[in-house]
Design an enzyme around this catalytic site. Structure first.
Site, PDB file in Angstrom:
ATOM      1  N   CYS A   1       6.044   2.170  17.341  1.00  0.00           N
ATOM      2  CA  CYS A   1       6.597   1.077  18.134  1.00  0.00           C
ATOM      3  C   CYS A   1       5.581   0.641  19.182  1.00  0.00           C
ATOM      4  O   CYS A   1       5.064   1.470  19.940  1.00  0.00           O
ATOM      5  CB  CYS A   1       7.895   1.512  18.807  1.00  0.00           C
ATOM      6  SG  CYS A   1       8.649   0.221  19.828  1.00  0.00           S
TER       7      CYS A   1
ATOM      8  N   HIS B   1      -7.159   8.344  10.536  1.00  0.00           N
ATOM      9  CA  HIS B   1      -6.859   6.908  10.540  1.00  0.00           C
ATOM     10  C   HIS B   1      -5.363   6.627  10.465  1.00  0.00           C
ATOM     11  O   HIS B   1      -4.959   5.508  10.147  1.00  0.00           O
ATOM     12  CB  HIS B   1      -7.577   6.213   9.378  1.00  0.00           C
ATOM     13  CG  HIS B   1      -9.059   6.154   9.540  1.00  0.00           C
ATOM     14  ND1 HIS B   1      -9.932   6.113   8.467  1.00  0.00           N
ATOM     15  CD2 HIS B   1      -9.836   6.137  10.653  1.00  0.00           C
ATOM     16  CE1 HIS B   1     -11.177   6.079   8.918  1.00  0.00           C
ATOM     17  NE2 HIS B   1     -11.141   6.095  10.237  1.00  0.00           N
TER      18      HIS B   1
ATOM     19  N   ASN C   1     -19.633  13.756  -3.723  1.00  0.00           N
ATOM     20  CA  ASN C   1     -19.338  12.325  -3.763  1.00  0.00           C
ATOM     21  C   ASN C   1     -19.759  11.758  -5.109  1.00  0.00           C
ATOM     22  O   ASN C   1     -20.588  12.341  -5.818  1.00  0.00           O
ATOM     23  CB  ASN C   1     -20.070  11.604  -2.629  1.00  0.00           C
ATOM     24  CG  ASN C   1     -19.464  10.242  -2.315  1.00  0.00           C
ATOM     25  OD1 ASN C   1     -18.279  10.016  -2.532  1.00  0.00           O
ATOM     26  ND2 ASN C   1     -20.277   9.327  -1.807  1.00  0.00           N
TER      27      ASN C   1
ATOM     28  N   ARG D   1       0.842  -1.205   0.000  1.00  0.00           N
ATOM     29  CA  ARG D   1       0.000   0.000   0.000  1.00  0.00           C
ATOM     30  C   ARG D   1       0.876   1.255   0.000  1.00  0.00           C
ATOM     31  O   ARG D   1       0.572   2.245  -0.657  1.00  0.00           O
ATOM     32  CB  ARG D   1      -0.903   0.029   1.238  1.00  0.00           C
ATOM     33  CG  ARG D   1      -1.780  -1.184   1.452  1.00  0.00           C
ATOM     34  CD  ARG D   1      -3.012  -1.222   0.581  1.00  0.00           C
ATOM     35  NE  ARG D   1      -2.762  -1.589  -0.797  1.00  0.00           N
ATOM     36  CZ  ARG D   1      -2.442  -2.830  -1.199  1.00  0.00           C
ATOM     37  NH1 ARG D   1      -2.284  -3.802  -0.337  1.00  0.00           N
ATOM     38  NH2 ARG D   1      -2.261  -3.082  -2.482  1.00  0.00           N
TER      39      ARG D   1
ATOM     40  N   ALA E   1     -14.509  13.712  -7.950  1.00  0.00           N
ATOM     41  CA  ALA E   1     -13.906  14.718  -7.070  1.00  0.00           C
ATOM     42  C   ALA E   1     -13.043  15.700  -7.851  1.00  0.00           C
ATOM     43  O   ALA E   1     -12.971  16.885  -7.507  1.00  0.00           O
ATOM     44  CB  ALA E   1     -13.073  14.035  -5.986  1.00  0.00           C
TER      45      ALA E   1
ATOM     46  N   GLN F   1      -9.712  10.682   6.043  1.00  0.00           N
ATOM     47  CA  GLN F   1      -9.793   9.277   6.438  1.00  0.00           C
ATOM     48  C   GLN F   1      -8.731   8.455   5.716  1.00  0.00           C
ATOM     49  O   GLN F   1      -8.551   7.274   6.011  1.00  0.00           O
ATOM     50  CB  GLN F   1     -11.187   8.726   6.115  1.00  0.00           C
ATOM     51  CG  GLN F   1     -12.299   9.436   6.861  1.00  0.00           C
ATOM     52  CD  GLN F   1     -13.696   8.987   6.449  1.00  0.00           C
ATOM     53  OE1 GLN F   1     -14.644   9.143   7.193  1.00  0.00           O
ATOM     54  NE2 GLN F   1     -13.833   8.448   5.253  1.00  0.00           N
TER      55      GLN F   1
END
Length: 226
Positions: A113, A105, A197, A55, A215, A87
């Site tokens: 750690c 997030h 949206n 990712r 968007a 987010q």
């Protein structure tokens, strides 16, 4: 002018980052329980590290799009007046030029750690369990919020939303927690609320304005008003 913009996966999808909830979303390749929960990490840290390392590579290869750039330009026109709450765990807002970005997030480019709780900017992979630069423990994890964990900086977000004049939700339905509560909070504070949206899947009655579309088209048009 005090403006808060809440962005979700839809804004980054147009930069080529696959979404969690779309039909072609990356959850199809892995069970949520395996790669996005503390229990999954405890059971198979190598799998989780490999998942987020990929990712991270995808996010770094992506480029900010017209929506990210429009929000950065909006902040430039209103110094100190625009907060982007995202987010998303990529850094596309920052790379576009936004400076007041709150990652609810967490961030792919941070490692945390589990022993000393120190957060470190991380450029490479976490596979192989490298040592924590602060304490030396081999206990680093992606600094992202997994299912069952509390979101980050919620008090700061609530404070900004409660004082804003414009609240805009981009690339997410705004119907799930905590986004839904933020829309309500903004409306109760007297802010004008807008949803930008691709689709309207849920009840949008809490918004003053709803604009459906990409968007990269809707955000520049909305931001140009201010």
């Amino acid at each position: 002018m005090r403006i808060v913009v809440l962005t979700g996966a839809g804004i980054s999808a147009e930069s080529g980052i696959r979404t969690f909830r779309a039909a072609d979303g990356l959850w199809e390749d892995h069970r949520i329980e395996d790669v996005a929960t503390p229990e999954g990490f405890a059971a198979d840290p190598a799998l989780v590290h490999a998942f987020y390392d990929e990712r991270r590579r995808v996010a770094r290869a992506a480029e900010p799009n017209a929506a990210h750039l429009a929000l950065a330009a909006l902040e430039a026109r209103h110094p100190g007046g625009v907060v982007v709450v995202t987010q998303n765990i990529d850094a596309l807002h920052e790379r576009a030029g936004s400076s007041r970005v709150v990652h609810i997030h967490g961030e792919l480019d941070l490692a945390r750690c589990e022993v000393c709780d120190e957060r470190t900017r991380w450029a490479g992979d976490l596979a192989g369990e490298p040592s924590c630069p602060a304490c030396g423990a081999r206990a680093l994890r992606p600094d992202v919020v997994w299912f069952g964990e509390p979101v980050y900086r919620l008090d700061e977000i609530v404070d900004a939303v409660s004082r804003c004049e414009e609240f805009c939700v981009v690339g997410t339905s705004g119907a799930v927690t905590p986004a839904a509560s933020l829309v309500t909070l903004a409306a109760e504070a007297g802010a004008r609320t807008t949803l930008l949206n691709l689709d309207a899947h849920e009840d949008t009655s809490s918004f003053d304005e709803v604009v459906l579309g990409r968007a990269t088209e809707t955000v520049p048009a909305w931001a140009a008003r201010f």
